[in-house]
Design an enzyme around this catalytic site. Structure first.
Site, PDB file in Angstrom:
ATOM      1  N   CYS A 172      -2.273  -1.455  10.009  1.00  0.00           N
ATOM      2  CA  CYS A 172      -1.514  -0.980   8.859  1.00  0.00           C
ATOM      3  C   CYS A 172      -1.324   0.523   9.052  1.00  0.00           C
ATOM      4  CB  CYS A 172      -2.312  -1.259   7.589  1.00  0.00           C
ATOM      5  SG  CYS A 172      -1.570  -0.564   6.100  1.00  0.00           S
ATOM      6  N   ASN A 173      -0.079   0.921   9.181  1.00  0.00           N
ATOM      7  CA  ASN A 173       0.190   2.351   9.373  1.00  0.00           C
ATOM      8  C   ASN A 173      -0.230   3.171   8.172  1.00  0.00           C
ATOM      9  OD1 ASN A 173       2.122   2.920  11.921  1.00  0.00           O
ATOM     10  ND2 ASN A 173       2.447   0.860  11.166  1.00  0.00           N
ATOM     11  N   CYS A 186       5.555   0.825  10.403  1.00  0.00           N
ATOM     12  CA  CYS A 186       4.942  -0.032   9.394  1.00  0.00           C
ATOM     13  C   CYS A 186       4.871  -1.395  10.054  1.00  0.00           C
ATOM     14  CB  CYS A 186       5.804  -0.097   8.136  1.00  0.00           C
ATOM     15  SG  CYS A 186       5.230  -1.336   6.957  1.00  0.00           S
ATOM     16  N   GLU A 217       7.409  -9.246   1.975  1.00  0.00           N
ATOM     17  CA  GLU A 217       6.362 -10.018   1.278  1.00  0.00           C
ATOM     18  C   GLU A 217       6.973 -11.088   0.361  1.00  0.00           C
ATOM     19  OE1 GLU A 217       2.899  -9.994   1.468  1.00  0.00           O
ATOM     20  OE2 GLU A 217       3.005  -8.582   3.143  1.00  0.00           O
ATOM     21  N   TYR A 236       0.825  -1.205   0.000  1.00  0.00           N
ATOM     22  CA  TYR A 236       0.000   0.000   0.000  1.00  0.00           C
ATOM     23  C   TYR A 236       0.865   1.264   0.000  1.00  0.00           C
ATOM     24  CZ  TYR A 236      -4.380  -2.445   1.347  1.00  0.00           C
ATOM     25  OH  TYR A 236      -5.499  -3.225   1.385  1.00  0.00           O
TER      26      TYR A 236
HETATM   27  N1  DGL Z   1       2.177  -2.898   6.874  1.00  0.00           N
HETATM   28  C1  DGL Z   1       1.640  -1.701   6.356  1.00  0.00           C
HETATM   29  C2  DGL Z   1       1.959  -0.491   7.143  1.00  0.00           C
HETATM   30  O1  DGL Z   1       1.967  -0.611   8.348  1.00  0.00           O
HETATM   31  C3  DGL Z   1       1.565  -1.511   4.892  1.00  0.00           C
HETATM   32  C4  DGL Z   1       2.821  -1.664   4.140  1.00  0.00           C
HETATM   33  C5  DGL Z   1       2.586  -1.604   2.659  1.00  0.00           C
HETATM   34  O2  DGL Z   1       1.721  -2.353   2.183  1.00  0.00           O
HETATM   35  O3  DGL Z   1       3.247  -0.807   1.991  1.00  0.00           O
HETATM   36  O4  DGL Z   1       2.172   0.577   6.633  1.00  0.00           O
END
Ligand code: DGL
Length: 267
Positions: free
Chosen positions: A73-74, A187, A153, A42
């Site tokens: 998810c941040n 994150c 991932e 994301y």
């Molecule tokens: N784990 C997610 C976060 O805390 C999202 C990371 C991503 O999908 O870029 O931001």
């Protein structure tokens, strides 16, 4: 008492850092976890895309009859928290940023706080605002780390992995230079590669796990509503991903330390 599950989502494996904290602190709570692996990462998406994906994830979790929502998810929290709160007023909705900012402010001695996060989280400025609300004089150094989520991932999680080592060192350098004594892993994927980050940052810096910090706030919110589960019984655990079931199972089982295959469906 409320034995309905808690709904938790992330773009992929990262939110499992919150799941691990939840199962350790409150093994009686049932949960439904959604990793939106079809759309990960994301962190390099636009605000509008992140808001649309967050809305869709929540609609799925709500269809499973959840009693509370945790955006583990941040990137979603930073870009869609207002929308998630607005559209789900009947349920407690928590993100990861406020709890992590609180933990960082309690931990710092010099008021020099570092942030490692995705580009979209850094661009939102949400952490700086949350930290400065609590500690107006804080010096916050934010570093966007776009290589880390794709590495996690794709299974590059070993601290000795050369690509991971290089990336961790690149992102740690400005934080060391700024003299940060506390670094927010902003994150939820990053605690999975905590050893690599620890090695790059050195032993004296406090690392804050945003997923784990949010679980304390979630349990407090449930307790305040008399909505904790049945503490005498183990909770149910169900996982969903939107692509790559085998890889999700392999990464998730390795991180959690138990086999999630029989509890994981691809949607
Ligand atoms: N784990 C997610 C976060 O805390 C999202 C990371 C991503 O999908 O870029 O931001």
């Amino acid at each position: 008492m409320d034995t309905r599950p808690i709904g938790i989502f992330d773009s992929g494996l990262g939110g499992l850092t919150a799941v691990r904290a939840l199962t350790a602190a409150a093994p009686w709570e049932s949960f439904v976890y959604l990793g939106d692996t079809a759309n990960a990462p994301y962190g390099d998406k636009t605000r509008e895309e992140i808001r649309a994906l967050s809305r869709r994830n929540i609609a799925f979790l709500r269809s499973r009859g959840v009693k509370a929502l945790l955006a583990a998810c941040n990137t979603s929290t930073a870009n869609a928290m207002d929308q998630m709160l607005d559209e789900n007023r009947d349920l407690p909705v928590l993100g990861v940023i406020e709890p992590a900012a609180e933990a960082a402010v309690s931990a710092t001695e010099k008021g020099r706080i570092g942030l490692m996060a995705t580009a979209a989280t850094v661009a939102s400025g949400a952490y700086e605002r949350a930290v400065r609300r609590l500690l107006p004089d804080a010096a916050v150094t934010a570093v966007a780390c776009p290589k880390l989520v794709p590495l996690v991932e794709s299974g590059h999680t070993d601290a000795d992995d050369p690509a991971l080592r290089r990336a961790a060192e690149e992102y740690a350098a400005p934080l060391r230079q700024a003299g940060t004594d506390t670094v927010i892993l902003g994150c939820t994927h990053y605690p999975i590669i905590r050893r690599a980050i620890r090695r790059a940052m050195g032993p004296d810096v406090t690392l804050i796990d945003s997923g784990a910090a949010s679980v304390g706030a979630l349990l407090k919110a449930l307790e305040a509503r008399d909505a904790l589960g049945d503490t005498e019984k183990p909770g149910s655990r169900n996982f969903f991903c939107s692509a790559g079931r085998d890889r999700f199972i392999a990464g998730g089982s390795a991180f959690l330390g138990w086999d999630i295959a029989s509890r994981t469906e691809q949607i």
